[in-house]
Design an enzyme around this catalytic site. Structure first.
Site, PDB file in Angstrom:
ATOM      1  N   GLU A  52     -18.163   4.469 -32.804  1.00 46.00           N
ATOM      2  CA  GLU A  52     -19.171   4.694 -31.808  1.00 46.00           C
ATOM      3  C   GLU A  52     -20.495   3.857 -32.384  1.00 46.00           C
ATOM      4  O   GLU A  52     -20.393   3.185 -33.518  1.00 46.00           O
ATOM      5  CB  GLU A  52     -19.787   6.148 -31.681  1.00 46.00           C
ATOM      6  CG  GLU A  52     -19.717   6.811 -33.053  1.00 46.00           C
ATOM      7  CD  GLU A  52     -21.035   7.300 -33.232  1.00 46.00           C
ATOM      8  OE1 GLU A  52     -22.172   6.521 -32.871  1.00 46.00           O
ATOM      9  OE2 GLU A  52     -21.193   8.469 -33.857  1.00 46.00           O
ATOM     10  N   LYS A 115     -30.162   5.976 -26.203  1.00 45.58           N
ATOM     11  CA  LYS A 115     -28.643   6.787 -26.697  1.00 45.58           C
ATOM     12  C   LYS A 115     -28.249   7.079 -25.679  1.00 45.58           C
ATOM     13  O   LYS A 115     -28.347   7.890 -24.712  1.00 45.58           O
ATOM     14  CB  LYS A 115     -29.720   8.022 -27.465  1.00 45.58           C
ATOM     15  CG  LYS A 115     -28.417   8.810 -28.010  1.00 45.58           C
ATOM     16  CD  LYS A 115     -29.019  10.138 -28.663  1.00 45.58           C
ATOM     17  CE  LYS A 115     -27.978  11.076 -29.228  1.00 45.58           C
ATOM     18  NZ  LYS A 115     -28.317  12.311 -29.943  1.00 45.58           N
ATOM     19  N   ASP A 167     -28.175  24.200 -24.856  1.00 42.85           N
ATOM     20  CA  ASP A 167     -28.093  23.126 -25.295  1.00 42.85           C
ATOM     21  C   ASP A 167     -26.860  23.069 -25.975  1.00 42.85           C
ATOM     22  O   ASP A 167     -26.625  23.302 -27.042  1.00 42.85           O
ATOM     23  CB  ASP A 167     -29.256  22.864 -26.165  1.00 42.85           C
ATOM     24  CG  ASP A 167     -29.326  21.282 -26.794  1.00 42.85           C
ATOM     25  OD1 ASP A 167     -28.155  20.495 -26.212  1.00 42.85           O
ATOM     26  OD2 ASP A 167     -30.149  20.803 -27.328  1.00 42.85           O
ATOM     27  N   LYS A 188     -21.758  18.384 -36.844  1.00 40.99           N
ATOM     28  CA  LYS A 188     -22.974  18.104 -37.430  1.00 40.99           C
ATOM     29  C   LYS A 188     -23.475  19.479 -38.066  1.00 40.99           C
ATOM     30  O   LYS A 188     -23.575  20.358 -37.350  1.00 40.99           O
ATOM     31  CB  LYS A 188     -24.072  17.459 -36.945  1.00 40.99           C
ATOM     32  CG  LYS A 188     -23.715  16.098 -36.506  1.00 40.99           C
ATOM     33  CD  LYS A 188     -24.805  15.321 -35.624  1.00 40.99           C
ATOM     34  CE  LYS A 188     -24.420  13.859 -35.429  1.00 40.99           C
ATOM     35  NZ  LYS A 188     -23.496  13.631 -34.240  1.00 40.99           N
TER      36      LYS A 188
END
Length: 690
Positions: A52, A115, A167, A188
């Site tokens: 990516e 992004k 989210d 993450k």
């Protein structure tokens, strides 16, 4: 680093159909660019690993981001796999980036990348922007082109406090519906890892840790404290899991977690504390949505004095190493299975000519003025726009394009011993320069090309006096080169005397000549010589065709690209004098009149009746400029012609070459393609007119 060539969108559906796992759902293939290396590897079941690009655009500071990207690609190649970094450059999805692409994308002050997750593609592509693809965005492209394994740093997930913010990263939903194997250091650390694992289970994603540790990793840290649902000891076992998953026909994804290498692992308690501090800063600054992750990563890097950045680099390289090994094992399994189930198919060999062709023509430096208006007003006003400088000249363009198509040539031309000449010589292949004259005291030819706001040429002005120095005497000095040529390509820039000498030598050694008229004002020139019948192929546009017909006293109706039948009739009449008449119609395609079938090479002259075929092209509205499309079409046609390809394949390669030029700022694109491009295996569609 070797030049990266991209496959063209002409025939790309046929190309995708050859890749075992490519999805052929609707897609604007003009927005998709796959490098030749990656496209060939996918078709041949070689190991390809997707990477990516948000890590380049939003994950690391410049220039460490570029250094890391190059190191990761080197790591992948060291494991025997081919890296396929995916990003959006100027509104095109690119599968495989050149070093120049990486450097441009990583300098975010210049590239201003977006992004790009699933929701962002529409905006970024339609506005011709640059973008770093997220995990979800990269998976979508992998699914399109048939790449099965993808390496990243850490995937997105359920954010802390998601019960209030809702989210949840699109990475999770895309993994749940895409049969892609993603290799990462888990999720993450800034996310809610237990909730993320629950969400992945709901989505049907196979989650597995590679190695002896049965705990699920947490990006910077070796363990999140959560048990991994599954565990395999080696990358070979991981590849077997992928094959079993695919064998069941399951459409959900697989997540393989690789703990960060121990020397680079950070302390979990310390990282949690820093994350809480960074989250508090983000809340104070009202940073939310897709910018929260880049903000938190940069804050943590700052608070750890750069240690987290080096951990990030180490885990990404380690993930790429493991993922490349998985891709390699998968390739071996599939190749062995194919050998058992399918007999090998012989590939058609496309051998290059034994001797290079000779090009005789002009070299000039083009100043291209891009106007902001649709027309020029000749009343003394200033027309607002911007300027680009590029190397030009029909002969020079064809010389450069042929070299980039794997067909180098000898180039007879002249430039001045001045600044413009030195620039031009850098754009002429070195192997083609030994017939190039540098003339002290003469000005290098220059041309001003004015394009309106649609990209159409509306005005031309040139200083071409040096072309008269390409004299008959100069041509004669290269007789030994000319007599070995399989084809002589002559543009309209040289003098009548030089044309006469060229045609005389061609007749002496029985060498076919292709004449590219160059301009309405020069189209008649060779037909005023006594040896013009040695010309076997011409490539005029409508205006040039009309001039040639007039010179040969051939009467036809007024020509228009909207009246294909009338143009066909004119080409038919001219084909009684010139064996191959290829009329370029711009966005409408081409008409080709010749004695022979579409299945035959145009170099195979015959006494059959003259046939006229119309080759249409798909309309393009998003092109960058048209100034080099005609020359690149001629170059593609010639490159295939010299390899004895059938007429329909010559046109296919010509169209593919022209398409690369339409999306290039310069007349000849920086990157083209070789015989592995899909256009060399495709036959352009045509309609018989006569």
């Amino acid at each position: 680093m070797a030049m990266v060539r991209c496959l063209n969108s002409i025939g790309i559906i046929k190309f995708l159909a050859k890749i075992p796992n490519a999805r052929l759902y609707s897609f604007d293939n003009s927005k998709l660019k796959i490098t030749e290396e990656i496209g060939t590897a996918l078709i041949e079941l070689k190991p390809v690993l997707a990477l990516e690009s948000t890590i380049i655009t939003h994950g690391m500071p410049y220039p460490r981001n570029i250094e890391c990207a190059l190191e990761v690609e080197d790591t992948v190649r060291a494991q025997g796999a081919i890296p396929a970094t995916i990003a959006i450059i100027n509104g095109s999805v690119k599968v495989g980036l050149s070093r120049g692409d990486l450097e441009f994308l990583g300098d975010t002050d210049k590239s201003k990348p977006v992004k790009t997750s699933l929701r962002d593609f529409a905006h970024v592509l339609s506005k011709n922007l640059n973008g770093g693809t997220t995990v979800a965005g990269t998976i979508a492209v992998c699914k399109k082109v048939g790449i099965d394994v993808f390496a990243t740093g850490g995937i997105g997930g359920v954010h802390r406090g998601a019960n209030e913010s809702f989210d949840v990263s699109a990475d999770l939903t895309e993994l749940g519906r895409s049969r892609i194997a993603v290799v990462s250091s888990g999720v993450k650390s800034i996310l809610d890892i237990p909730k993320t694992l629950e969400y992945l289970e709901t989505q049907g994603v196979h989650v597995c840790t590679i190695g002896p540790n049965a705990k699920f990793p947490a990006f910077y840290c070796e363990s999140s404290g959560c048990d991994s649902p599954y565990n395999v000891p080696t990358t070979l076992d991981a590849a077997r899991s992928i094959q079993a998953h695919i064998g069941m026909g399951l459409e959900s994804g697989l997540l393989f977690a690789v703990p960060v290498p121990e020397p680079f692992a950070l302390n979990p308690e310390s990282i949690d504390k820093l994350i809480e501090e960074a989250l508090a800063k983000a809340d104070t600054a009202a940073i939310r949505g897709k910018m929260i992750t880049p903000f938190l990563l940069s804050q943590i890097a700052e608070m750890t004095s750069g240690n987290s950045l080096e951990t990030n680099v180490a885990l990404i390289k380690n993930n790429a190493k493991f993922a490349a090994q998985i891709a390699w094992h998968l390739s071996q399994m599939r190749t062995n299975a194919k050998r058992i189930s399918e007999p090998p198919k012989a590939k058609k060999q496309l051998s290059a000519p034994q001797n290079p062709p000779v090009i005789i023509g002009g070299s000039n430096l083009d100043c291209v003025a891009h106007l902001d208006v649709s027309e020029i007003k000749l009343d003394g006003r200033i027309h607002v726009g911007h300027f680009d400088y590029s190397s030009g000249g029909v002969g020079r363009n064809i010389c450069e394009a042929l070299a980039k198509l794997g067909c180098p040539s000898h180039f007879i031309s002249a430039v001045g011993d001045d600044y413009q000449g030195r620039i031009l010589k850098k754009q002429i292949p070195k192997q083609s320069q030994h017939c190039l004259a540098t003339l002290p005291g003469d000005n290098t030819a220059q041309c001003i090309v004015t394009l309106d706001n649609k990209g159409d040429c509306s005005f031309l002005m040139g200083d071409m006096r040096i072309h008269d120095r390409i004299s008959a005497e100069m041509i004669q000095t290269f007789e030994e080169v000319l007599k070995l040529a399989p084809l002589i390509i002559m543009d309209g820039n040289i003098s009548v005397a030089a044309m006469e000498r060229t045609l005389s030598l061609a007749q002496k050694y029985k060498i076919p000549v292709l004449f590219e008229p160059t301009d309405i004002s020069t189209a008649r020139k060779p037909f005023t010589t006594k040896n013009w019948k040695v010309i076997k192929l011409i490539t005029p546009n409508l205006g040039e065709l009309q001039e040639i017909l007039t010179e040969l006293n051939i009467s036809v109706s007024e020509l228009s690209s909207n009246d294909i039948e009338t143009v066909a009739d004119a080409a038919l009449k001219l084909a009684h004098f010139v064996e191959n008449v290829l009329v370029t119609l711009g966005p409408s395609g081409i008409i080709l009149a010749r004695r022979g079938r579409a299945e035959d090479s145009p170099l195979k002259w015959s006494n059959n009746k003259i046939s006229v075929r119309y080759y249409p092209v798909e309309e393009r509205k998003d092109f960058v400029n048209v100034s080099g499309a005609g020359d690149c079409f001629a170059s593609g046609f010639i490159a295939a012609l010299l390899r004895n390809c059938p007429e329909s394949v010559c046109v296919s390669v010509g169209f593919a070459s022209a398409l690369t030029a339409l999306y290039s700022q310069s007349p000849v694109p920086k990157e083209m393609f070789d015989v592995s491009d899909v256009s060399w295996q495709s036959e352009a569609k045509y309609r018989e007119l006569q």
